[in-house]
Design a protein around this motif. Structure first.
Motif, mmCIF file in Angstrom:
data_model
loop_
_atom_site.group_PDB
_atom_site.id
_atom_site.type_symbol
_atom_site.label_atom_id
_atom_site.label_comp_id
_atom_site.label_asym_id
_atom_site.label_seq_id
_atom_site.Cartn_x
_atom_site.Cartn_y
_atom_site.Cartn_z
ATOM 1 N N ALA B 63 16.571 20.206 4.448
ATOM 2 C CA ALA B 63 15.597 21.230 4.847
ATOM 3 C C ALA B 63 14.499 20.637 5.716
ATOM 4 C CB ALA B 63 14.999 21.875 3.602
ATOM 5 N N ASN B 64 14.592 19.332 5.995
ATOM 6 C CA ASN B 64 13.616 18.673 6.857
ATOM 7 C C ASN B 64 12.223 18.673 6.236
ATOM 8 O OD1 ASN B 64 13.070 17.228 9.137
ATOM 9 N ND2 ASN B 64 12.996 18.976 10.523
ATOM 10 N N GLU B 65 12.181 18.491 4.915
ATOM 11 C CA GLU B 65 10.899 18.556 4.211
ATOM 12 C C GLU B 65 10.514 17.224 3.560
ATOM 13 O OE1 GLU B 65 11.661 21.719 1.487
ATOM 14 O OE2 GLU B 65 11.296 23.269 3.000
ATOM 15 N N GLY B 66 11.189 16.160 3.974
ATOM 16 C CA GLY B 66 10.917 14.859 3.370
ATOM 17 C C GLY B 66 12.179 14.319 2.736
ATOM 18 N N PHE B 67 12.187 13.053 2.369
ATOM 19 C CA PHE B 67 13.382 12.506 1.745
ATOM 20 C C PHE B 67 13.079 11.178 1.080
ATOM 21 C CE2 PHE B 67 13.311 11.613 6.281
ATOM 22 C CZ PHE B 67 13.509 10.248 6.368
ATOM 23 N N GLY B 68 13.913 10.854 0.114
ATOM 24 C CA GLY B 68 13.794 9.581 -0.591
ATOM 25 C C GLY B 68 14.926 8.658 -0.194
ATOM 26 N N MET B 69 14.663 7.390 -0.253
ATOM 27 C CA MET B 69 15.664 6.398 0.099
ATOM 28 C C MET B 69 15.748 5.361 -0.998
ATOM 29 S SD MET B 69 14.139 5.943 3.830
ATOM 30 C CE MET B 69 12.775 6.979 3.312
ATOM 31 N N ALA B 70 16.927 4.777 -1.134
ATOM 32 C CA ALA B 70 17.063 3.621 -2.012
ATOM 33 C C ALA B 70 16.683 2.377 -1.223
ATOM 34 C CB ALA B 70 18.495 3.499 -2.507
ATOM 35 N N ILE B 71 16.005 1.460 -1.903
ATOM 36 C CA ILE B 71 15.772 0.129 -1.335
ATOM 37 C C ILE B 71 16.861 -0.772 -1.912
ATOM 38 C CG2 ILE B 71 14.158 -1.811 -1.185
ATOM 39 C CD1 ILE B 71 11.906 0.220 -1.881
ATOM 40 N N TRP B 72 17.627 -1.411 -1.053
ATOM 41 C CA TRP B 72 18.719 -2.286 -1.486
ATOM 42 C C TRP B 72 18.340 -3.727 -1.211
ATOM 43 C CZ3 TRP B 72 23.194 -0.099 -3.615
ATOM 44 C CH2 TRP B 72 23.318 1.288 -3.472
ATOM 45 N N HIS B 73 18.577 -4.578 -2.207
ATOM 46 C CA HIS B 73 18.293 -5.999 -2.032
ATOM 47 C C HIS B 73 19.516 -6.799 -2.444
ATOM 48 C CE1 HIS B 73 15.906 -9.622 -1.758
ATOM 49 N NE2 HIS B 73 16.262 -9.963 -2.978
ATOM 50 N N LYS B 74 20.040 -7.586 -1.518
ATOM 51 C CA LYS B 74 21.258 -8.375 -1.760
ATOM 52 C C LYS B 74 22.363 -7.519 -2.382
ATOM 53 C CE LYS B 74 18.928 -12.814 -2.306
ATOM 54 N NZ LYS B 74 18.664 -13.951 -3.202
ATOM 55 N N GLY B 75 22.552 -6.343 -1.833
ATOM 56 C CA GLY B 75 23.650 -5.487 -2.283
ATOM 57 C C GLY B 75 23.385 -4.699 -3.554
ATOM 58 N N GLU B 76 22.205 -4.895 -4.155
ATOM 59 C CA GLU B 76 21.896 -4.149 -5.372
ATOM 60 C C GLU B 76 20.797 -3.128 -5.108
ATOM 61 O OE1 GLU B 76 21.817 -6.152 -9.485
ATOM 62 O OE2 GLU B 76 21.236 -7.710 -8.041
ATOM 63 N N MET B 77 20.868 -1.988 -5.772
ATOM 64 C CA MET B 77 19.796 -1.016 -5.648
ATOM 65 C C MET B 77 18.581 -1.543 -6.416
ATOM 66 S SD MET B 77 19.652 3.045 -6.494
ATOM 67 C CE MET B 77 21.135 3.530 -5.641
ATOM 68 N N ALA B 78 17.445 -1.636 -5.690
ATOM 69 C CA ALA B 78 16.264 -2.293 -6.264
ATOM 70 C C ALA B 78 15.151 -1.304 -6.600
ATOM 71 C CB ALA B 78 15.721 -3.332 -5.277
ATOM 72 N N GLY B 79 15.132 -0.173 -5.901
ATOM 73 C CA GLY B 79 14.053 0.783 -6.120
ATOM 74 C C GLY B 79 14.163 1.928 -5.148
ATOM 75 N N TYR B 97 6.618 5.267 -4.038
ATOM 76 C CA TYR B 97 7.595 4.200 -4.225
ATOM 77 C C TYR B 97 7.620 3.712 -5.661
ATOM 78 C CZ TYR B 97 3.075 2.093 -3.139
ATOM 79 O OH TYR B 97 1.740 1.820 -3.115
ATOM 80 N N TRP B 98 8.723 3.120 -6.050
ATOM 81 C CA TRP B 98 8.821 2.368 -7.309
ATOM 82 C C TRP B 98 9.936 1.338 -7.198
ATOM 83 C CZ3 TRP B 98 13.606 2.759 -9.607
ATOM 84 C CH2 TRP B 98 14.347 3.933 -9.366
ATOM 85 N N LEU B 99 9.845 0.315 -8.025
ATOM 86 C CA LEU B 99 10.852 -0.758 -8.027
ATOM 87 C C LEU B 99 11.327 -0.995 -9.447
ATOM 88 C CD1 LEU B 99 9.577 -3.819 -5.932
ATOM 89 C CD2 LEU B 99 11.519 -2.342 -5.404
ATOM 90 N N GLY B 100 12.571 -1.411 -9.604
ATOM 91 C CA GLY B 100 13.043 -1.899 -10.897
ATOM 92 C C GLY B 100 12.289 -3.174 -11.237
ATOM 93 N N LYS B 101 12.144 -3.399 -12.541
ATOM 94 C CA LYS B 101 11.297 -4.493 -12.991
ATOM 95 C C LYS B 101 11.714 -5.848 -12.407
ATOM 96 C CE LYS B 101 8.794 -5.970 -16.992
ATOM 97 N NZ LYS B 101 8.632 -6.007 -18.432
ATOM 98 N N SER B 102 13.018 -6.093 -12.372
ATOM 99 C CA SER B 102 13.485 -7.418 -11.946
ATOM 100 C C SER B 102 13.411 -7.610 -10.430
ATOM 101 C CB SER B 102 14.909 -7.651 -12.432
ATOM 102 O OG SER B 102 15.747 -6.654 -11.896
ATOM 103 N N PHE B 103 13.044 -6.559 -9.705
ATOM 104 C CA PHE B 103 12.973 -6.679 -8.246
ATOM 105 C C PHE B 103 11.534 -6.808 -7.740
ATOM 106 C CE2 PHE B 103 17.014 -4.644 -9.141
ATOM 107 C CZ PHE B 103 17.883 -5.397 -8.379
ATOM 108 N N GLY B 105 7.917 -8.636 -6.905
ATOM 109 C CA GLY B 105 7.504 -9.962 -6.425
ATOM 110 C C GLY B 105 8.308 -10.474 -5.241
ATOM 111 N N LYS B 106 9.172 -9.618 -4.657
ATOM 112 C CA LYS B 106 9.965 -10.041 -3.503
ATOM 113 C C LYS B 106 9.432 -9.421 -2.214
ATOM 114 C CE LYS B 106 14.079 -9.959 -6.470
ATOM 115 N NZ LYS B 106 14.148 -11.392 -6.783
ATOM 116 N N GLY B 107 8.344 -8.674 -2.335
ATOM 117 C CA GLY B 107 7.771 -8.039 -1.141
ATOM 118 C C GLY B 107 8.584 -6.858 -0.644
ATOM 119 N N LEU B 108 9.432 -6.285 -1.504
ATOM 120 C CA LEU B 108 10.326 -5.218 -1.026
ATOM 121 C C LEU B 108 9.563 -3.961 -0.594
ATOM 122 C CD1 LEU B 108 13.265 -5.590 -3.580
ATOM 123 C CD2 LEU B 108 13.182 -6.354 -1.198
ATOM 124 N N ILE B 109 8.531 -3.588 -1.363
ATOM 125 C CA ILE B 109 7.758 -2.399 -0.984
ATOM 126 C C ILE B 109 6.912 -2.699 0.263
ATOM 127 C CG2 ILE B 109 5.999 -0.746 -1.732
ATOM 128 C CD1 ILE B 109 8.510 -0.391 -3.324
#
Lengths: 173, 184
Positions: B63-79, B97-103, B105-109
């Motif tokens: 609907a062109n009203e915004g969207f969410g994306m997965a952040i992938w790190h080394k092939g794993e979904m991180a947040g 935004y949000w990140l899984g706990k183990s992801f 400290g990597k500067g992903l956000i």
């Protein structure tokens, strides 16, 4: 924003509404290749096509992407509609005349075929071409699709019914 | 299949139905961590909730009203990172935004946010981006602060978070500020 890189010069990008003017421009420059479009085809119609594909995508039933060559829109490729019960889909494509002869449709088809069989776990992919459209038919033939038959007088194009050749590829092939 | 590459290890992609299992695992493995600051995540979050989340997000994209994306790190979904809405009248959006706990400290956000900011200003032609953080959510607040967002104020008791109302710090970035900052 979202793209799939094929090589250094070629990528597929999911169509978004803001691409409507580019799609309109390329289609109308090549109007003779698009007998399915009516004479009053407008930017709004292009936007409507894109929206239709986005809704299909959001329902997990297909997708429409632009084929971009050296940063320019060259054509389009799509899954018409994914049939999850029978795990099959149909590929459709078109290309602007100026971008012919670069293997763009072949490369784009290969990407969507790989995606359909591996990521989506589909089982069967169909390509149907007007019997007289030799350029279009060359694609499934080069890709090793099998001719399964001819659906006689099955599409209304340019004021007459044309025969469509049905090609298909199975995951196991 | 369609993604935005940030670097060799990191990319963004739309979240499709086929990612439901992976997204659900990520949420389950970090449930308490994510829930601490995310009102949408409730106890008893089920796979149906994850599916609904994906469907709503894709409908919003269509609907062109915004969207969410997965952040992938080394092939794993991180947040996840998203435009919560696209307001085309006022030419603004909000990034979350949000990140899984183990992801962490990597500067992903920190890497992902500029992608959404550039896209919002350069491609969507918006003028303003907001980031809202719980006042006490120190980790989240560090993101807009590092990116040079201006702290504009505190919206008091502006969000219901698992039974209590919390204050939100509003950070804002204007298109010309972002361009000047990047030109400097």
């Amino acid at each position: 924003m979202f793209s799939y890189k094929i090589d250094d010069e070629t990528e597929l990008r999911l169509f978004e509404e803001r691409n409507a003017e580019q799609v309109y421009a390329l289609l109308t420059e090549n109007l003779d290749r698009h007998p399915e479009l009516n004479k009053n085809f407008s930017v709004d119609d292009a936007k409507e096509k894109i929206r239709h594909d986005l809704v299909l995508f959001s329902e997990n039933k297909g997708l429409g992407a632009g084929i971009w060559y050296q940063g320019e829109l060259a054509g389009s490729i799509r899954y018409h509609e994914i049939d999850w019960v029978n795990r099959s889909t149909e590929l459709g494509y078109w290309l602007g005349e100026a971008f012919e002869g670069k293997g763009l449709v072949i490369k784009a088809c290969q990407a969507l075929i790989d995606h359909a069989f591996s990521a989506l776990s589909l089982y069967r992919i169909v390509i149907s071409c007007a019997a007289e459209n030799k350029k279009s038919r060359a694609i499934p033939e080069k890709l090793g699709f099998k001719v399964e038959g001819v659906a006689r007088q099955s599409e209304w194009q340019q004021e007459r019914f044309v025969d469509m050749v049905i090609y298909a590829m199975l995951a196991s092939e | 299949m369609f993604s935005y590459k940030i670097d060799e290890e990191t990319h963004l992609s739309l979240i499709e139905s086929r990612h439901a299992g992976e997204l659900h695992d990520l949420i389950q493995n970090s449930l308490e961590h994510i829930k601490e600051w995310s009102a949408w995540l409730k106890d008893g979050h089920s796979i149906e909730d994850t599916n609904d989340f994906i469907n709503r997000n894709l409908q919003q994209f269509a609907a062109n009203e915004g969207f969410g994306m997965a952040i992938w790190h080394k092939g794993e979904m991180a947040g996840q990172i998203e435009y919560n809405y696209l307001d085309r009248e006022n030419l603004k959006t909000e990034v979350g935004y949000w990140l899984g706990k183990s992801f962490q400290g990597k500067g992903l956000i920190s890497k992902s946010c500029p992608v959404l900011i550039n896209y919002a200003f350069d491609v969507l032609n918006l003028k303003r981006i907001e980031i809202r953080c719980g006042v006490e959510n120190v980790k989240s607040r560090r993101i807009p602060e590092k990116l040079g967002f201006k702290e504009e104020g505190v919206a008091r008791q502006s969000g219901l978070l698992h039974g209590r109302y919390i204050d939100h710090v509003i950070y804002g970035m204007l298109a010309e500020e972002w361009r000047n900052r990047n030109a400097a």
